[in-house]
Design a protein around this motif. Structure first.
Motif, PDB file in Angstrom:
ATOM      1  N   THR A   1     -25.199   4.406 -36.498  1.00 33.92           N
ATOM      2  CA  THR A   1     -25.279   5.303 -35.342  1.00 33.92           C
ATOM      3  C   THR A   1     -26.676   5.331 -34.745  1.00 33.92           C
ATOM      4  O   THR A   1     -26.851   5.273 -33.509  1.00 33.92           O
ATOM      5  CB  THR A   1     -24.852   6.728 -35.743  1.00 33.92           C
ATOM      6  OG1 THR A   1     -23.554   6.689 -36.324  1.00 33.92           O
ATOM      7  CG2 THR A   1     -24.837   7.656 -34.538  1.00 33.92           C
ATOM      8  N   LEU A   2     -27.699   5.414 -35.610  1.00 30.44           N
ATOM      9  CA  LEU A   2     -29.076   5.445 -35.112  1.00 30.44           C
ATOM     10  C   LEU A   2     -29.442   4.147 -34.407  1.00 30.44           C
ATOM     11  O   LEU A   2     -30.146   4.164 -33.377  1.00 30.44           O
ATOM     12  CB  LEU A   2     -30.046   5.705 -36.274  1.00 30.44           C
ATOM     13  CG  LEU A   2     -30.005   7.117 -36.868  1.00 30.44           C
ATOM     14  CD1 LEU A   2     -30.883   7.202 -38.113  1.00 30.44           C
ATOM     15  CD2 LEU A   2     -30.458   8.162 -35.837  1.00 30.44           C
ATOM     16  N   THR A   3     -28.964   3.036 -34.921  1.00 30.46           N
ATOM     17  CA  THR A   3     -29.242   1.749 -34.279  1.00 30.46           C
ATOM     18  C   THR A   3     -28.567   1.678 -32.909  1.00 30.46           C
ATOM     19  O   THR A   3     -29.154   1.190 -31.927  1.00 30.46           O
ATOM     20  CB  THR A   3     -28.762   0.590 -35.172  1.00 30.46           C
ATOM     21  OG1 THR A   3     -29.414   0.664 -36.436  1.00 30.46           O
ATOM     22  CG2 THR A   3     -29.095  -0.750 -34.530  1.00 30.46           C
ATOM     23  N   GLN A   4     -27.329   2.156 -32.824  1.00 34.78           N
ATOM     24  CA  GLN A   4     -26.618   2.162 -31.547  1.00 34.78           C
ATOM     25  C   GLN A   4     -27.294   3.066 -30.532  1.00 34.78           C
ATOM     26  O   GLN A   4     -27.261   2.787 -29.317  1.00 34.78           O
ATOM     27  CB  GLN A   4     -25.167   2.621 -31.763  1.00 34.78           C
ATOM     28  CG  GLN A   4     -24.313   1.629 -32.532  1.00 34.78           C
ATOM     29  CD  GLN A   4     -22.940   2.189 -32.861  1.00 34.78           C
ATOM     30  OE1 GLN A   4     -22.619   3.334 -32.494  1.00 34.78           O
ATOM     31  NE2 GLN A   4     -22.122   1.403 -33.551  1.00 34.78           N
ATOM     32  N   LYS A   5     -27.924   4.138 -31.004  1.00 35.05           N
ATOM     33  CA  LYS A   5     -28.601   5.078 -30.102  1.00 35.05           C
ATOM     34  C   LYS A   5     -29.997   4.603 -29.713  1.00 35.05           C
ATOM     35  O   LYS A   5     -30.710   5.307 -28.980  1.00 35.05           O
ATOM     36  CB  LYS A   5     -28.708   6.453 -30.764  1.00 35.05           C
ATOM     37  CG  LYS A   5     -27.366   7.113 -31.071  1.00 35.05           C
ATOM     38  CD  LYS A   5     -26.604   7.489 -29.821  1.00 35.05           C
ATOM     39  CE  LYS A   5     -25.315   8.237 -30.163  1.00 35.05           C
ATOM     40  NZ  LYS A   5     -24.561   8.629 -28.937  1.00 35.05           N
ATOM     41  N   GLY A   6     -30.404   3.431 -30.192  1.00 31.80           N
ATOM     42  CA  GLY A   6     -31.688   2.865 -29.786  1.00 31.80           C
ATOM     43  C   GLY A   6     -32.850   3.160 -30.710  1.00 31.80           C
ATOM     44  O   GLY A   6     -33.998   2.828 -30.382  1.00 31.80           O
ATOM     45  N   PHE A   7     -32.605   3.758 -31.870  1.00 35.97           N
ATOM     46  CA  PHE A   7     -33.685   4.031 -32.817  1.00 35.97           C
ATOM     47  C   PHE A   7     -34.035   2.751 -33.591  1.00 35.97           C
ATOM     48  O   PHE A   7     -33.147   1.975 -33.962  1.00 35.97           O
ATOM     49  CB  PHE A   7     -33.290   5.129 -33.804  1.00 35.97           C
ATOM     50  CG  PHE A   7     -33.293   6.508 -33.211  1.00 35.97           C
ATOM     51  CD1 PHE A   7     -34.440   7.284 -33.255  1.00 35.97           C
ATOM     52  CD2 PHE A   7     -32.157   7.010 -32.582  1.00 35.97           C
ATOM     53  CE1 PHE A   7     -34.447   8.564 -32.693  1.00 35.97           C
ATOM     54  CE2 PHE A   7     -32.165   8.275 -32.014  1.00 35.97           C
ATOM     55  CZ  PHE A   7     -33.298   9.048 -32.065  1.00 35.97           C
ATOM     56  N   LYS A   8     -35.314   2.567 -33.819  1.00 37.18           N
ATOM     57  CA  LYS A   8     -35.787   1.415 -34.575  1.00 37.18           C
ATOM     58  C   LYS A   8     -35.938   1.812 -36.042  1.00 37.18           C
ATOM     59  O   LYS A   8     -36.696   2.712 -36.377  1.00 37.18           O
ATOM     60  CB  LYS A   8     -37.132   0.935 -34.028  1.00 37.18           C
ATOM     61  CG  LYS A   8     -37.665  -0.291 -34.766  1.00 37.18           C
ATOM     62  CD  LYS A   8     -39.019  -0.727 -34.200  1.00 37.18           C
ATOM     63  CE  LYS A   8     -39.556  -1.917 -34.992  1.00 37.18           C
ATOM     64  NZ  LYS A   8     -40.907  -2.331 -34.485  1.00 37.18           N
ATOM     65  N   ILE A   9     -35.181   1.124 -36.909  1.00 38.05           N
ATOM     66  CA  ILE A   9     -35.250   1.377 -38.345  1.00 38.05           C
ATOM     67  C   ILE A   9     -36.194   0.364 -38.967  1.00 38.05           C
ATOM     68  O   ILE A   9     -36.002  -0.851 -38.819  1.00 38.05           O
ATOM     69  CB  ILE A   9     -33.855   1.270 -38.995  1.00 38.05           C
ATOM     70  CG1 ILE A   9     -32.858   2.195 -38.277  1.00 38.05           C
ATOM     71  CG2 ILE A   9     -33.928   1.606 -40.477  1.00 38.05           C
ATOM     72  CD1 ILE A   9     -33.237   3.656 -38.316  1.00 38.05           C
TER      73      ILE A   9
END
Length: 304
Positions: A284-292
């Motif tokens: 979900t975080l990756t889809q929302k544009g967050f960089k892990i």
């Protein structure tokens, strides 16, 4: 001189022949006196007795196991104890029954052969011999196993760590405890070698999830996303006993930040819950544009 030599040689040959003849006669008379019919009949009788004894004890062993298995099946239906506790008593009962059958079987065999077992057991010397052959270790195994069961240190099915061995308790016996390692290896540990037991199945377990992110990320937005994920996933896992609890940003040193979430679950379910929540967080975080970041993901499970 030549004639004297021949006479001496003849005399010597005659003497040797006489001695050989006497010895042959003695051996022949000895063989004749042996009652071969009686020996043969005794051997046949002993052999038949051993075969019948073996069949008898095999039937007793099979029938006894059936009774124990049937009794514990009924106990599981009307269980007042935990399933793990019933399984522990079940494996121990089979172990004790097996040793009892072996003892009486060997006792019967020795009696049939003609060895005075009763006299040997009654004699004090048998204990010295037994101790010399390792009975001290056997007694220690039994005593330690008794206290393990009395104190309920672990049951069959519990996740434990004993010394360097970690895994699931497979069986508890008079002499040994069997543990199945997480890679499938079956360990046999003598009970006397069990000194410190770490039981991982008695309390709720903590699933600690650290998500490493870029420091420039929007923390408030990340928190909102993770709260939504928690509300969606939590009802699907009845094993969750507390949480998920968002602890927020954690400084791991060297400028490495992580977003930490803690979830308490029933023992044994912590790894499943960890994987499910972590997967959903990352996707979900990756889809929302967050960089892990590529920093290690810290998954730890400790007792509550």
């Amino acid at each position: 001189m030549q004639l004297f030599y021949l006479k001496g040689s003849d005399s010597l040959t005659s003497s040797v022949s006489t001695q050989v003849s006497k010895q042959t006669n003695i051996f022949t008379r000895f063989l004749v006196k042996i009652d071969w019919d009686k020996i043969f009949s005794n051997m046949v009788a002993i052999t038949l007795s051993l075969i019948l004894l073996s069949i008898f004890f095999l039937i007793v062993h099979w029938f006894g196991k059936k009774i124990i298995i049937h009794s514990f099946k009924r106990a599981k239906i009307n269980d007042h104890l935990s399933t793990n506790r019933i399984s522990t008593i079940y494996t121990l009962s089979l172990n004790i029954f097996h040793y009892c059958i072996l003892f009486f079987y060997f006792y019967a065999i020795l009696s049939v052969i003609g060895i005075p077992v009763g006299t040997l057991i009654a004699g004090a010397g048998i204990f010295s011999v037994a101790l010399g052959l390792g009975a001290q270790g056997f007694v220690k195994d039994i005593v330690t196993g008794f206290f393990i069961l009395l104190e309920q240190q672990f049951d069959v099915g519990d996740e434990v760590k004993i010394d360097t061995v970690s895994g699931t308790i497979h069986a508890v016996g008079l002499r040994t405890t069997q543990i199945i390692d997480y890679d499938g290896t079956l360990h046999f540990i003598p009970n006397r070698n069990i000194t410190i037991v770490s039981n991982l199945s008695r309390n709720d377990m903590r699933a600690l999830i650290d998500i490493y992110f870029d420091p420039s990320s929007d923390i408030q937005k990340m928190t909102t996303i993770i709260k939504d994920i928690n509300q969606k996933l939590t009802p699907k896992y009845k094993e969750i006993t507390q949480g998920p609890t968002i602890l927020g940003t954690v400084d791991n040193g060297n400028g490495i930040l992580s977003f930490r979430v803690v979830i308490y679950t029933k023992n044994g379910a912590q790894y499943t819950v960890q994987r499910a929540f972590l997967t959903e967080y990352l996707e979900t975080l990756t889809q929302k544009g967050f960089k892990i970041n590529n920093s290690p993901v810290n998954l730890a499970a400790v007792s509550k």
